[in-house]
Design a protein around this motif. Structure first.
Motif, mmCIF file in Angstrom:
data_model
loop_
_atom_site.group_PDB
_atom_site.id
_atom_site.type_symbol
_atom_site.label_atom_id
_atom_site.label_comp_id
_atom_site.label_asym_id
_atom_site.label_seq_id
_atom_site.Cartn_x
_atom_site.Cartn_y
_atom_site.Cartn_z
ATOM 1 N N LYS A 2 0.691 -1.147 -0.182
ATOM 2 C CA LYS A 2 0.098 -0.351 0.055
ATOM 3 C C LYS A 2 0.634 1.105 0.362
ATOM 4 O O LYS A 2 0.157 1.972 -0.294
ATOM 5 N N GLU A 3 2.149 1.173 0.594
ATOM 6 C CA GLU A 3 2.834 2.243 0.849
ATOM 7 C C GLU A 3 3.827 2.681 -0.576
ATOM 8 O O GLU A 3 3.974 3.727 -0.982
ATOM 9 N N PHE A 4 3.637 1.934 -1.008
ATOM 10 C CA PHE A 4 4.148 1.675 -2.619
ATOM 11 C C PHE A 4 3.666 2.392 -3.918
ATOM 12 O O PHE A 4 3.798 3.428 -4.797
ATOM 13 N N LEU A 5 2.311 1.687 -3.086
ATOM 14 C CA LEU A 5 1.270 2.220 -4.468
ATOM 15 C C LEU A 5 1.257 4.042 -4.162
ATOM 16 O O LEU A 5 0.518 4.646 -4.881
ATOM 17 N N GLU A 6 0.802 4.497 -2.666
ATOM 18 C CA GLU A 6 1.147 6.067 -2.359
ATOM 19 C C GLU A 6 2.404 6.594 -2.791
ATOM 20 O O GLU A 6 2.340 8.048 -3.282
ATOM 21 N N ARG A 7 3.501 6.025 -3.344
ATOM 22 C CA ARG A 7 4.576 6.940 -3.661
ATOM 23 C C ARG A 7 4.271 6.998 -5.214
ATOM 24 O O ARG A 7 4.734 7.844 -5.783
#
Length: 60
Positions: A2-7
């Motif tokens: 999820k953090e990767f997609l936010e980036r």
């Protein structure tokens, strides 16, 4: 994940990706497979640098 997609929503990541693609098109040596591979690796390193989190050693 999820953090990767936010980036990926970050303008910095998109500017880096577009700049890398522009450099690939403008400065790439399309006459040899080695030149193409070097430009692709360079673009990958630039995008990795934009996605990297320098404040956290354990996570990207």
């Amino acid at each position: 994940m999820k953090e990767f997609l936010e980036r990926l929503k970050s303008p910095v990541v998109w500017v880096t990706a577009l700049t890398s693609i522009y450099a690939y098109i403008e400065m790439g040596d399309f006459s040899s497979p080695r030149g193409i591979a070097l430009v692709v690796v360079g673009c990958g390193i630039a995008i990795f640098g934009a996605l990297n989190n320098p404040t956290d050693r354990d996570n990207m």
